[in-house]
Design a protein around this motif. Structure first.
Motif, PDB file in Angstrom:
ATOM      1  N   ARG A  15       0.844  -1.179   0.000  1.00  0.00           N
ATOM      2  CA  ARG A  15       0.000   0.000   0.000  1.00  0.00           C
ATOM      3  C   ARG A  15       0.883   1.234   0.000  1.00  0.00           C
ATOM      4  O   ARG A  15       2.027   1.202   0.457  1.00  0.00           O
ATOM      5  CB  ARG A  15      -0.923   0.007   1.211  1.00  0.00           C
ATOM      6  N   PRO A  16       0.381   2.333  -0.505  1.00  0.00           N
ATOM      7  CA  PRO A  16       1.194   3.545  -0.554  1.00  0.00           C
ATOM      8  C   PRO A  16       1.435   4.121   0.836  1.00  0.00           C
ATOM      9  O   PRO A  16       0.693   3.849   1.772  1.00  0.00           O
ATOM     10  CB  PRO A  16       0.340   4.496  -1.407  1.00  0.00           C
ATOM     11  N   ILE A  17       2.485   4.918   0.946  1.00  0.00           N
ATOM     12  CA  ILE A  17       2.769   5.604   2.206  1.00  0.00           C
ATOM     13  C   ILE A  17       1.890   6.843   2.263  1.00  0.00           C
ATOM     14  O   ILE A  17       1.923   7.685   1.370  1.00  0.00           O
ATOM     15  CB  ILE A  17       4.246   6.017   2.284  1.00  0.00           C
ATOM     16  N   SER A  18       1.100   6.959   3.311  1.00  0.00           N
ATOM     17  CA  SER A  18       0.228   8.123   3.453  1.00  0.00           C
ATOM     18  C   SER A  18       1.011   9.281   4.059  1.00  0.00           C
ATOM     19  O   SER A  18       2.077   9.080   4.658  1.00  0.00           O
ATOM     20  CB  SER A  18      -0.955   7.778   4.356  1.00  0.00           C
ATOM     21  N   PRO A  19       0.506  10.508   3.939  1.00  0.00           N
ATOM     22  CA  PRO A  19       1.169  11.637   4.613  1.00  0.00           C
ATOM     23  C   PRO A  19       1.315  11.396   6.111  1.00  0.00           C
ATOM     24  O   PRO A  19       2.329  11.717   6.715  1.00  0.00           O
ATOM     25  CB  PRO A  19       0.227  12.813   4.322  1.00  0.00           C
ATOM     26  N   ASP A  20       0.287  10.792   6.697  1.00  0.00           N
ATOM     27  CA  ASP A  20       0.287  10.476   8.118  1.00  0.00           C
ATOM     28  C   ASP A  20       1.446   9.552   8.470  1.00  0.00           C
ATOM     29  O   ASP A  20       2.158   9.746   9.457  1.00  0.00           O
ATOM     30  CB  ASP A  20      -1.053   9.819   8.456  1.00  0.00           C
ATOM     31  N   GLU A  21       1.671   8.532   7.634  1.00  0.00           N
ATOM     32  CA  GLU A  21       2.742   7.574   7.879  1.00  0.00           C
ATOM     33  C   GLU A  21       4.116   8.205   7.666  1.00  0.00           C
ATOM     34  O   GLU A  21       5.062   7.912   8.407  1.00  0.00           O
ATOM     35  CB  GLU A  21       2.581   6.369   6.958  1.00  0.00           C
ATOM     36  N   ALA A  22       4.239   9.070   6.660  1.00  0.00           N
ATOM     37  CA  ALA A  22       5.520   9.711   6.382  1.00  0.00           C
ATOM     38  C   ALA A  22       5.978  10.552   7.563  1.00  0.00           C
ATOM     39  O   ALA A  22       7.142  10.501   7.982  1.00  0.00           O
ATOM     40  CB  ALA A  22       5.412  10.573   5.124  1.00  0.00           C
ATOM     41  N   ILE A  23       5.059  11.334   8.129  1.00  0.00           N
ATOM     42  CA  ILE A  23       5.406  12.174   9.278  1.00  0.00           C
ATOM     43  C   ILE A  23       5.653  11.325  10.518  1.00  0.00           C
ATOM     44  O   ILE A  23       6.584  11.583  11.294  1.00  0.00           O
ATOM     45  CB  ILE A  23       4.294  13.204   9.536  1.00  0.00           C
ATOM     46  N   ALA A  24       4.838  10.288  10.715  1.00  0.00           N
ATOM     47  CA  ALA A  24       5.044   9.398  11.865  1.00  0.00           C
ATOM     48  C   ALA A  24       6.405   8.733  11.798  1.00  0.00           C
ATOM     49  O   ALA A  24       7.098   8.575  12.809  1.00  0.00           O
ATOM     50  CB  ALA A  24       3.942   8.343  11.918  1.00  0.00           C
ATOM     51  N   LEU A  25       6.818   8.333  10.597  1.00  0.00           N
ATOM     52  CA  LEU A  25       8.123   7.704  10.415  1.00  0.00           C
ATOM     53  C   LEU A  25       9.234   8.673  10.805  1.00  0.00           C
ATOM     54  O   LEU A  25      10.157   8.315  11.554  1.00  0.00           O
ATOM     55  CB  LEU A  25       8.292   7.265   8.964  1.00  0.00           C
ATOM     56  N   ALA A  26       9.159   9.911  10.315  1.00  0.00           N
ATOM     57  CA  ALA A  26      10.189  10.901  10.632  1.00  0.00           C
ATOM     58  C   ALA A  26      10.227  11.195  12.122  1.00  0.00           C
ATOM     59  O   ALA A  26      11.297  11.335  12.723  1.00  0.00           O
ATOM     60  CB  ALA A  26       9.936  12.183   9.835  1.00  0.00           C
ATOM     61  N   GLU A  27       9.049  11.294  12.757  1.00  0.00           N
ATOM     62  CA  GLU A  27       8.991  11.546  14.194  1.00  0.00           C
ATOM     63  C   GLU A  27       9.644  10.410  14.976  1.00  0.00           C
ATOM     64  O   GLU A  27      10.387  10.642  15.936  1.00  0.00           O
ATOM     65  CB  GLU A  27       7.539  11.695  14.641  1.00  0.00           C
ATOM     66  N   ALA A  28       9.355   9.177  14.563  1.00  0.00           N
ATOM     67  CA  ALA A  28       9.890   8.019  15.280  1.00  0.00           C
ATOM     68  C   ALA A  28      11.403   7.919  15.132  1.00  0.00           C
ATOM     69  O   ALA A  28      12.115   7.604  16.090  1.00  0.00           O
ATOM     70  CB  ALA A  28       9.230   6.735  14.774  1.00  0.00           C
ATOM     71  N   VAL A  29      11.915   8.194  13.948  1.00  0.00           N
ATOM     72  CA  VAL A  29      13.365   8.185  13.737  1.00  0.00           C
ATOM     73  C   VAL A  29      14.021   9.242  14.611  1.00  0.00           C
ATOM     74  O   VAL A  29      15.064   9.006  15.239  1.00  0.00           O
ATOM     75  CB  VAL A  29      13.697   8.415  12.245  1.00  0.00           C
ATOM     76  N   GLU A  30      13.413  10.413  14.679  1.00  0.00           N
ATOM     77  CA  GLU A  30      13.951  11.488  15.523  1.00  0.00           C
ATOM     78  C   GLU A  30      13.979  11.062  16.996  1.00  0.00           C
ATOM     79  O   GLU A  30      14.973  11.252  17.701  1.00  0.00           O
ATOM     80  CB  GLU A  30      13.102  12.751  15.376  1.00  0.00           C
TER      81      GLU A  30
END
Length: 249
Positions: A108-123
């Protein structure tokens, strides 16, 4: 009538900002989660929120309510992570509760919600606050400006100070002018201010923990580790963020 911020949530925000040196974005998101949890518990428990009485069933009910608000798996996982951090700050042991997972093999595609959540989690998972600010800036640059990870690693300190656009050298040494969103510019400037190493005009913009150039492999590794915790599919890669940027435009 405007609701006043909860004192405990405010203190947690101060702790994240002052002691953990988290970005303004992360502090806002985590404090908002704490406020939502406290408001939910107040109604769920039928009185003032009692964090000491929180059990796994209460957290499941909270996440179910957030699902009704329309959040996806990635945001639910981040919400649970923030709740655990808030409870720990309050001196309460968080109940054992597995985060949401995405079934394997479901592309499934990466949603905007998932993209930001990913960046937050990496941080959040970074070994030092300034490294968290760096990784947040890199991933926001990939998603918010459509850069390839190699292009981001190829940027030099000459890009500073940032304007409304940035000149990027891509494949076959072709250059293009890339607009920089205010949120992306803010993230890069916050990283540059926090970086303990000098950023030279002719040196790399993004610097590794030991002062050398940041490796693209480190960013890919951080994304791989984090996507497992968020329950995202294997197709969630730094390069996928770039394609998501184009799709979401």
């Amino acid at each position: 009538m405007e609701t006043l911020p909860h004192p405990l949530a405010v203190r947690w925000g101060d702790h994240l900002r002052r002691d953990r040196r988290r970005s303004a974005h992360t502090v806002r998101a985590y404090v908002a989660t704490a406020e939502r949890l406290l408001a939910f518990l107040s109604g769920h428990q039928g009185g003032p929120a009692d964090l000491n009485a929180v059990g796994a069933a209460d957290l499941r009910a909270f996440l179910a309510r957030r699902r009704m608000d329309g959040i996806g798996n990635a945001s639910a996982a981040r919400e649970l992570s923030a709740v655990r951090g808030f409870l720990a700050f309050a001196g309460v042991e968080a109940p054992r509760l597995k985060g949401p997972r995405v079934k394997k093999g479901v592309p499934r595609p990466i949603s905007p919600d998932e993209a930001i959540a990913l960046a937050e989690a990496v941080e959040e998972d970074a070994s030092a606050p300034w490294i968290g600010a760096r990784d947040w800036a890199v991933l926001l640059l990939l998603y918010g400006a459509g850069l390839r990870v190699g292009e981001a690693m190829g940027l030099t300190g000459a890009a500073l100070p940032l304007g409304e656009a940035m000149l990027v050298t891509g494949k076959r040494d072709k250059t293009r002018l890339v607009p920089i969103l205010p949120q992306v510019r803010e993230a890069i400037e916050a990283y540059a201010a926090a970086c303990p190493w000098p950023i030279a005009k002719d040196g790399p913009l993004f610097i590794g923990a030991r002062g050398g150039p940041l490796s693209a492999a480190l960013i890919r590794r951080a994304v791989r580790k984090t996507r497992v915790g968020l329950g995202l599919s294997d197709r969630t890669t730094p390069h996928a963020l770039r394609h998501s940027f184009a799709t979401h435009l």
